[in-house]
Structure formats: structure tokens, C-alpha cells
Design a protein around this motif. Structure first.
Motif, PDB file in Angstrom:
ATOM      1  N   UNK A 143      22.409  36.583  44.028  1.00 39.49           N
ATOM      2  CA  UNK A 143      22.243  35.074  44.107  1.00 39.49           C
ATOM      3  C   UNK A 143      23.525  34.354  43.327  1.00 39.49           C
ATOM      4  N   UNK A 144      24.250  35.171  42.675  1.00 42.66           N
ATOM      5  CA  UNK A 144      25.302  34.603  41.999  1.00 42.66           C
ATOM      6  C   UNK A 144      25.039  34.478  40.395  1.00 42.66           C
ATOM      7  N   UNK A 186      42.337  32.252  38.101  1.00 41.78           N
ATOM      8  CA  UNK A 186      43.631  33.021  37.929  1.00 41.78           C
ATOM      9  C   UNK A 186      44.020  33.420  39.275  1.00 41.78           C
ATOM     10  N   UNK A 187      43.205  33.871  40.451  1.00 43.55           N
ATOM     11  CA  UNK A 187      43.540  34.205  41.556  1.00 43.55           C
ATOM     12  C   UNK A 187      43.606  33.125  42.697  1.00 43.55           C
ATOM     13  N   UNK A 221      33.715  43.931  42.733  1.00 38.17           N
ATOM     14  CA  UNK A 221      35.001  43.352  42.871  1.00 38.17           C
ATOM     15  C   UNK A 221      35.180  42.163  43.784  1.00 38.17           C
ATOM     16  N   UNK A 222      34.596  42.211  44.937  1.00 39.90           N
ATOM     17  CA  UNK A 222      34.880  41.368  45.909  1.00 39.90           C
ATOM     18  C   UNK A 222      34.090  40.079  45.316  1.00 39.90           C
ATOM     19  N   UNK A 223      32.912  40.193  44.823  1.00 42.84           N
ATOM     20  CA  UNK A 223      32.198  39.056  44.338  1.00 42.84           C
ATOM     21  C   UNK A 223      33.115  38.201  43.339  1.00 42.84           C
ATOM     22  N   UNK A 227      35.096  34.658  42.889  1.00 44.73           N
ATOM     23  CA  UNK A 227      34.517  33.669  41.770  1.00 44.73           C
ATOM     24  C   UNK A 227      36.147  33.196  41.220  1.00 44.73           C
ATOM     25  N   UNK A 228      37.270  34.135  41.162  1.00 45.68           N
ATOM     26  CA  UNK A 228      38.261  33.819  40.683  1.00 45.68           C
ATOM     27  C   UNK A 228      39.049  33.014  41.423  1.00 45.68           C
ATOM     28  N   UNK A 229      38.672  32.495  42.505  1.00 45.39           N
ATOM     29  CA  UNK A 229      39.439  31.547  43.405  1.00 45.39           C
ATOM     30  C   UNK A 229      40.153  32.468  44.598  1.00 45.39           C
TER      31      UNK A 229
END
Length: 402
Positions: A143-144, A186-187, A221-223, A227-229
Motif C-alpha cells: 500500500x506504499x 533524483x529520477x 526496484x519498480x516501486x 517514488x523517485x520520480x
């Protein structure tokens, strides 16, 4: 990064409450507006007055303690939070979060907030490892909700193991890093492709060849990339995992399917994490109907599958390629060989025979290599934390190239 930020500190009833007082102090010193919510059990270890003195804010303990007639306390607190941190988080509080129970001030406010939530479990090592607790943690992660790994060492109960609340300084560093990523992702603007899971190769309509990969590393990694943009594409073989939110998902089965899905998107990607465990061989012939049992032996001829990592390594132009190697011995040797042969920018290797680093578990122990050798050795931690660090390394290196 914390100056002027409103951080709600949820404190639940464990012996580690004394560390939460230190955390409250350090967050306040860093400029955060700390609003503390304590459970009844927590107040038996440390009084609310302690947290009130450290935060210079009223400490909330009772859902019906409406000290400001102009606002409903739990809704107002939930709405104004930039971040929620639950430290320490007991097994009971985690279970209540997972079940959506709202029977006190903390659990009620948690249901009302839309702010990011970080949970720092602290409990007996056997309680932490109990399947029910681990199930609740994974459910909340889906759920994050973010989790900090407990530290290892001497526990208050006398056991030695994983279950200690990390030191306040460590938690503050993690919070500052998270808030920085929220401010500057950062991404942001980058396109990231992640492969995940174990591909399967059909023998006939009811049988196939595959491996033990759960897909958890790739999904983490995908999640975290999202989250990093980043704009994330997840190319996934069949798994039992829930798809990460905000991510474009491409479902495949075989290695050839995955190769086509990756190659067709290669040119538009900035970063590729090839975390899937692909089948190296496939049956030369796939039977159209179920093969009936006959005789004492069944011989299946296998032919070599295309090498996805090598293919994208040969075709890459500006893409940053991160490969993965699951080994059982001579990890460094095989990792460096694979990195060079397949033209990777980074190679993430682990020894799947090592406890906490194999297939199907929620943790990993990895060693990261570039062409100059070992870059970083990450100790055992959750796959989400490993994913976050790998993405940071990739982001730093891409930024350095620009």
C-alpha cells in the motif's frame, strides 16, 4: 531539509520508547514541527510530558481530547502532516494498520492521513519473524508504507537478534534523505525499465520449466523508481505479487517474450534494471497437447535461449544498464566477468545460498560492481532498501555523465 516540515511521530508501547524521545528531540533540533501521538501503552514507559517538553507541542493520547474547538484533532493533524513516522512500532500497531482498525488516536489519525508513512518496527526477534507480522508488513508495503529494518543486537527481552529500533541519528538521516527525494526527485523525467520474475518455458499446455525467482527484487526496484520520480515500465514474468501502483506493466511468459518487450522499448529508456531470472534454455519442441505418461523415461531436448542482457548491452547507445547475477560461489569473479562480457554499467551480484539473500525472501545481501571492481557491499536489508540504494547509485552516475 526538515526546516518547517510537520512530522507526526507515532509512539507505540515498547521498551524502545526511550529512543523515540531522542528521535523527537533530534527532529525538533533539525527544525521540524514535531507532533507526537502516543498510545496508552507507550505512556506507561515514558510520560507524555517528556515528549511535550521535547517537541514544544501538546501530545495527543486520546481521540476525544479536542483541545482546539476550531478543529477536529485527528483530522487536522492528518491534513497538516508532511510525514508520519511510527517509532517504535509494535507488532500490535502494525497489525492494526494492516487491518484498518481505528480504536485510538494514533490508528484513527493514520487512517485519515494522505502523508507518506514510515514505520520502524521494534520487538522480540521471534515476534518480528512471525509469519503474521511479516504478512502485515508486506501488506502495508504493497500500500506504499515504507519500513525501516530493525537493527540487530541485544534485545531487552534477553535475546540477541533482529528487533532493535535503529538509533535516532540513523532514523533522522533516513527521514532527511526521504524528504530530500520528495523535494528533488533524483529520477524526475527519466524513463526506467525493470525486468522481474522468473521466465517460464512451456513443455506442453500444462507443464513448463522455470526457476525459483519470486520477482520481489524487480518489483521493489519498480516501486522505488516510481517514488523517485521516474516513468517506470515493469516487464514481468508470472509472479504472485501485486503490481506496483503508478507503473506501466508489461506481462510476459517466456524469455523470448521478455526479449521482445525489452528490445522494442530500449531506445526510449534511460536506465534498465535487468533483475529477471530468465531461463537459459527452452524445450526445442512445445507439444500442442498434454504429453501422456509412457515408459520409464521422458527425454526433452533443450535449446539455448537468447541472452537478453547481452543483447541490450550490445545495442545500447546512451542507456545505463544494470545487470544482476545470482551466484552460488565465486561471486566477485563471476560478477566481474558478466559485467565485462555483457557491457553493463553496474552489476549487482548475490550468493543465493547465503541466508537472507536467496530467492523468495524479503531481504537481500548484494555486492555492486563496475568496471573498476567492487563499488559497494550492502549488508542484509529489505529488498526495498536495496532497491533504493541501487537507484541512487544509478541516478548519481547518470547525473555525473551529464
Amino acid at each position: 531539509m526538515l526546516q518547517g516540515k510537520t512530522i507526526v511521530l507515532g509512539v507505540t508501547g515498547g521498551i524502545a520508547v526511550f529512543k523515540a524521545a531522542g528521535l523527537c528531540s533530534k527532529l525538533s533540533q533539525a527544525g521540524a514541527n514535531v507532533r507526537v501521538i502516543m498510545t496508552e501503552s507507550a505512556s506507561k514507559f515514558v510520560t507524555p510530558l517528556t515528549f511535550q517538553a521535547l517537541s514544544r507541542n501538546h501530545v495527543m493520547t486520546d481521540t476525544f481530547d479536542e483541545f482546539d474547538p476550531g478543529a477536529i484533532a485527528h483530522i487536522d493533524t492528518a491534513d497538516h502532516a508532511d510525514l508520519f513516522i511510527i517509532a517504535p512500532a509494535t507488532a500490535n500497531s502494525i497489525a492494526k494498520m494492516a487491518a484498518g482498525i481505528a480504536d485510538d488516536m494514533l490508528s484513527t489519525t493514520l487512517l485519515a492521513t494522505t502523508a507518506p508513512i514510515i514505520v520502524a518496527p521494534a520487538m522480540n526477534v521471534h515476534m518480528y519473524e512471525h509469519p503474521a507480522v511479516q504478512h502485515n508488513i508486506e501488506l502495508l508495503r504493497s500500500r506504499g508504507v515504507m519500513f525501516l529494518d530493525p537493527a540487530e543486537g541485544q534485545l531487552a527481552c534477553g535475546y540477541v537478534g533482529k528487533g532493535r529500533l535503529p538509533e535516532p541519528e540513523t532514523i533522522v538521516q533516513i527521514i532527511e534523505q526521504f524528504m530530500q527525494e520528495q523535494t528533488y526527485k533524483p529520477l524526475q523525467g527519466k524513463k526506467v525499465l525493470v525486468t522481474a520474475g522468473g521466465t517460464l518455458e512451456r513443455i506442453d499446455p500444462v507443464r513448463y520449466i522455470t526457476n525459483d525467482s519470486s520477482g520481489k527484487m524487480g518489483y521493489a526496484l519498480a516501486e522505488e523508481a516510481h517514488r523517485m520520480g521516474a516513468e517506470v515500465t515493469l516487464v514481468t514474468a508470472p509472479t504472485a505479487l501485486k503490481f506496483p501502483s503508478g507503473v506501466q506493466v508489461v506481462e510476459v511468459q517466456s524469455t523470448e517474450d521478455m526479449l521482445q518487450a525489452v528490445v522494442s522499448r530500449l531506445e526510449e529508456m534511460d536506465i534498465i534494471f535487468k533483475a529477471a531470472a530468465v531461463a537459459d534454455y527452452r524445450p526445442a519442441v512445445q507439444a500442442a497437447q498434454k504429453i501422456k505418461k509412457s515408459g520409464d523415461e521422458l527425454v526433452i531436448k533443450l535449446v539455448k535461449n537468447p541472452d537478453i542482457l547481452q543483447t541490450i548491452g550490445e545495442r545500447k547507445t546512451t542507456q545505463f544498464i544494470v545487470g544482476f547475477a545470482a551466484e552460488t560461489n565465486d561471486v566477485d569473479k563471476y560478477a566481474m566477468d558478466k559485467l565485462i562480457r555483457k557491457n553493463c554499467d553496474l552489476l549487482v551480484a548475490n550468493d543465493v545460498t547465503e541466508a537472507g539473500a536467496g530467492f523468495g525472501v524479503d531481504t537481500n545481501v548484494v555486492r555492486v560492481f563496475d568496471r573498476n571492481g567492487l563499488v559497494e557491499a550492502l549488508p542484509m536489508q529489505s529488498k526495498s532498501n536495496v532497491a533504493r540504494r541501487l537507484l541512487q547509485l544509478a541516478a548519481e552516475r547518470i547525473k555525473g555523465d551529464n
